[in-house]
Design a protein around this motif. Sequence first.
Motif, mmCIF file in Angstrom:
data_model
loop_
_atom_site.group_PDB
_atom_site.id
_atom_site.type_symbol
_atom_site.label_atom_id
_atom_site.label_comp_id
_atom_site.label_asym_id
_atom_site.label_seq_id
_atom_site.Cartn_x
_atom_site.Cartn_y
_atom_site.Cartn_z
ATOM 1 N N VAL A 317 0.862 -1.184 0.000
ATOM 2 C CA VAL A 317 0.000 0.000 0.000
ATOM 3 C C VAL A 317 0.897 1.232 0.000
ATOM 4 O O VAL A 317 1.686 1.440 0.929
ATOM 5 N N MET A 318 0.781 2.054 -1.042
ATOM 6 C CA MET A 318 1.690 3.179 -1.244
ATOM 7 C C MET A 318 0.940 4.504 -1.155
ATOM 8 O O MET A 318 -0.060 4.720 -1.838
ATOM 9 N N ILE A 319 1.442 5.397 -0.280
ATOM 10 C CA ILE A 319 0.918 6.757 -0.195
ATOM 11 C C ILE A 319 2.077 7.733 -0.341
ATOM 12 O O ILE A 319 3.245 7.341 -0.277
ATOM 13 N N LYS A 326 5.601 6.486 1.075
ATOM 14 C CA LYS A 326 5.574 5.542 2.190
ATOM 15 C C LYS A 326 4.846 4.271 1.754
ATOM 16 O O LYS A 326 3.798 4.341 1.105
ATOM 17 N N ILE A 327 5.433 3.144 2.141
ATOM 18 C CA ILE A 327 4.856 1.858 1.756
ATOM 19 C C ILE A 327 4.685 0.984 2.982
ATOM 20 O O ILE A 327 5.600 0.857 3.805
ATOM 21 N N SER A 339 10.183 3.706 3.271
ATOM 22 C CA SER A 339 9.936 5.097 2.870
ATOM 23 C C SER A 339 11.002 5.521 1.871
ATOM 24 O O SER A 339 12.157 5.098 1.956
ATOM 25 N N TYR A 340 10.596 6.360 0.920
ATOM 26 C CA TYR A 340 11.477 6.816 -0.153
ATOM 27 C C TYR A 340 11.339 8.330 -0.284
ATOM 28 O O TYR A 340 10.255 8.843 -0.596
ATOM 29 N N GLN A 341 12.432 9.018 -0.059
ATOM 30 C CA GLN A 341 12.419 10.474 -0.090
ATOM 31 C C GLN A 341 12.436 10.962 -1.537
ATOM 32 O O GLN A 341 13.235 10.497 -2.350
#
Length: 774
Positions: A317-319, A326-327, A339-341
Motif C-alpha cells: 500500500v503506497m501513499i 511511504k509503503i 519510505s522513499y524520499q
Amino acid sequence: MKVDIVIPIYNAYEYTVECVNSVIRHTNEEDYNLILINDKSPDKRVGEYLDKLGKENHENILISHNEKNIGFVGTVNKGMSISKNDIVLLNSDTEVTRNWLSKIKNVAYSNCNIATVTPLTNSGTICSIPIFCQDNQIPENFTVDEYADVIEKISLKIYPSIPTAVGFCMYIKRSVINKIGLFDEETFGRGYGEENDFCCKALENGYYHVLCDDTFIYHKGSASFSADKNELVKKNSKLLFERYPYYTKMIEKFILKNPLKEIQNNIKLQITIRNKKRNILYVVHNDFLTGENHPIGGTEFHVKDLVDNIKLFNSYVMIVKDNTIKIHAFIDERILKFSYQLSDVIDTFNFSSNSYIEKLNEIIDYFNIDVVHIQHLKTHTFDVVDIAKKKDIPVFLTIHDFYLNCPNINLLYFNKTYCINNRSKENCISCIKNNYGYDGYFLGVWNEKVYEMLKRIDKIFAPSNAAKKIFEQYYIDKYGKIEFEIKVIEHGIDEKKELKRNYLDNKDDKFKIAFVGGLSRTKGSKLIHDIIKNNKNKNVEWHLFGNIGDQRLNLLDKKEVIKHGRYNRNEIEKILNENNINLICIFSICPETYSYTLSESIIANIPILVTDIGALGERVDKYDIGWKIRYDSTYKEVLEKIEEIIKNKNTYIEKCSNIKNVKLPNKQEIAKYYEEFYLVKAKSKLNQIDSIEVKNTLLNYRINNIDEFSSNCENNAIVINELNRSIDQLQNEVSLMKATLGWKVMEYIRNTIPDSIKHIGKKTVYFFSRFMIK
C-alpha cells in the motif's frame, strides 16, 4: 582457462548422483573438467554409476577409482595433482546452481591476492544463511534453484573477506597451490581441518579469502563422514590450534563481530518478501492504518478489506506524504514499512515528477510488482500508469470519488453546491482559481490528461451504477463519447446478524435519529446543524456518531443531542442498536459513489433518510429501505419529512421489513473476485536488482522497522545515526515554530486566561464563523 572440479566420493550414492547431475546441468561444458575420484566406496552402486558415466563419452569428465581407501585429504590431493588448472573442491553432498562457476571465478580474479572463494550455503558454518553458523533449511515453497536465483538477483555483491574457506565448495587458484603446496595429508588424512590449515598457510603468504555472496550452493551436510566424526573433529581441531595459535581468536572475533550480518539480514528480508506469492501495489492517497494524510474514509476501508482478505498476493500500500513515498507491505502475518524520499517538490496537481518516476521504478522492480491497482491518485503523479505500461504490468483503477473528473473531488461549485447545473468554462475557471489559485482553464488541461490516462488503464471499476453514470456522463459531455469502460463491483461489508427488537418500542418514548460517519460540510453538517437547532419536536433525540468536522456541530449544546465521538467500524452495528436508533440520516450535498455508512445502516437493520443524488438515492430505491429528500432541501423541508416518517408507522414498519431482507456482498466475496481477476492478468517474474538499490532498501527497512532488530548499538549504528539526524531536524522545526508570534500568543492565552473566558471566546468565534462559513 578451464577450471577443474574435483569431487572426492565415498559412498553417499544418491547424493553423488544429484551432485554430478547438478554440475552437468548448471555449468557450461567448455568452462570445466570434472574429476570424480571414488575412494573405494563399499557401496557398489557408486562404482557402477561412475563406470556407466565414463562410458557416456563425456570428454570433460575424468573418473578414477582408488585401489584402496586413502582418506578424504589423500583423494583431494590426488585430484589436485591430476589437474594443472584452478580447482574447485566440491563435496559430493552438494548441489550447484545456475551460473555458479562463472560467478565464483569472476570473484576469484577480482584481486590477485585472493586465494580462495567460498559461496553461500544453507549449511557451511560462517557461510551459512540466513542464520549464521547454523544448519538452515531451504525456505518453504522454494526449490534449491529458485532460492539460488533469488539470492543472485538481490545480492549486495559485497564479496567480503572471510578468515577461512569452507570445504563444501572451495575455489582455489592454481598459482596459490603452486606456491604453498597441497593439503597436509599426513596430518589431516581422514579429513576435517585440512582446508583451514591450507587457508592459514595462504594468509601467511600474503593471500586472503572471500565469500561470493551472489552464489548459493546447497549442502546436505557431512554425508561423507563416518559415525566417529566428533572424535575426528576434536583431534584435528587441537592440531590446527597448536599449529596456528591465532586461528581460534581470529575465528571467534569474526563470529562475534559477524561482518556478514548485512548479507544475512538482506536474505532474511528477501525470504519474507519473495515468498512465491504474486505482488500487488495499491496506490492510495491515505494510509488505512493511521490515516496519515487525513481521517480514514471509504477508500481506505475498501483497500483494508482487500488487503485483509486477499491471500494469494502480497499487498503493498503506497501513499505520498510530505514528499515522501511511504509503503506498508502486508506479507503473510507481517507488516513491513518502507519510505522513499523525493527530491522534487510535488505540487497538488503535478502530472509528472522525475524523482517520483525514479522511486516508483525502484519500488516496482525491488518488490517485483505484478499488478498495480490505483485506488486514488491524489498526492501522486500520473506517472504510475506510464511506468506500469512500460514494464508490461496490468493497471486497474477504482473510482471512489470524482477526482478524475475535477480536482475538487466532490463536484461542488465553490465548495458549496453540487455543480451539475453550473458547469461552464467561465464558472469552472472561477471555481478552480478560488479553490487552488490556478489561473486559466486548468480544468481543460486536467481533463485531457486524465482522459488519455483512462484510455490506457486495463480495467476501471466503480462501486455503484450511479458513480459509473456520473463519471461517464462527465466525459460524454466533454468529448461527445467515451473510450473506456467501467465495471460496477460493490464494496464488501460484514455479514448481517439476526437482531430482534421493535424500533418503535423505545422505553423513553423518544424517536432516536442518528447521523453516522465523518460529519463534515460535504456530508451535510450545515443542514444537520440547522435541523437540530430548529427542531420543535421534544420527542426526537439526536445522536452523532463519528468525527465531527464542523465547528458548528462541535459547539452545539442541547440536552437532546448526544455526541458519541469516534467509533470502531466493526462495532457500529452493535452501538446503533444498543442506543435504540430508529432512523439514520445521510445528508451528503454531493453525489456519493457508494457510502459505507449506508451499508452499515443496512447491516444494523435501521431505515434510512438520504439525499437523492448519487449512490445514496440509488441504493435506497433499489431495496426500498428508506426515504429521500432533494440534495438542496432546506431544514424546514427535512423536518417536515421526519415528522411524516414518525407519524406514518405502517410505512416505517414496511421499510424495517424490507431492510431485514437485504443481502449485501460480504468482504470475502468481493476480495475473492478481485483476487481471481488479478491472477488472470498478473505476469509473474523475478527482476534483477541493482546492488546499490538493494543496499539502500535494506537500510530503508532497518530504519523503518527498527523494532525488529537487536538493540545492540554496534549493529544498529547506521540506523541510530539516521534517526538522530531526523530528530535534530524535527527539533529545529519545533524551535522555529515556537519562535513565531502566533505560538507565543497561544502560549500566553493557554497559561494565563481562565477557562471560563476561554469558553466565552469559543462561543464568540463560533458566532462570527457562522456568517463567514456561509
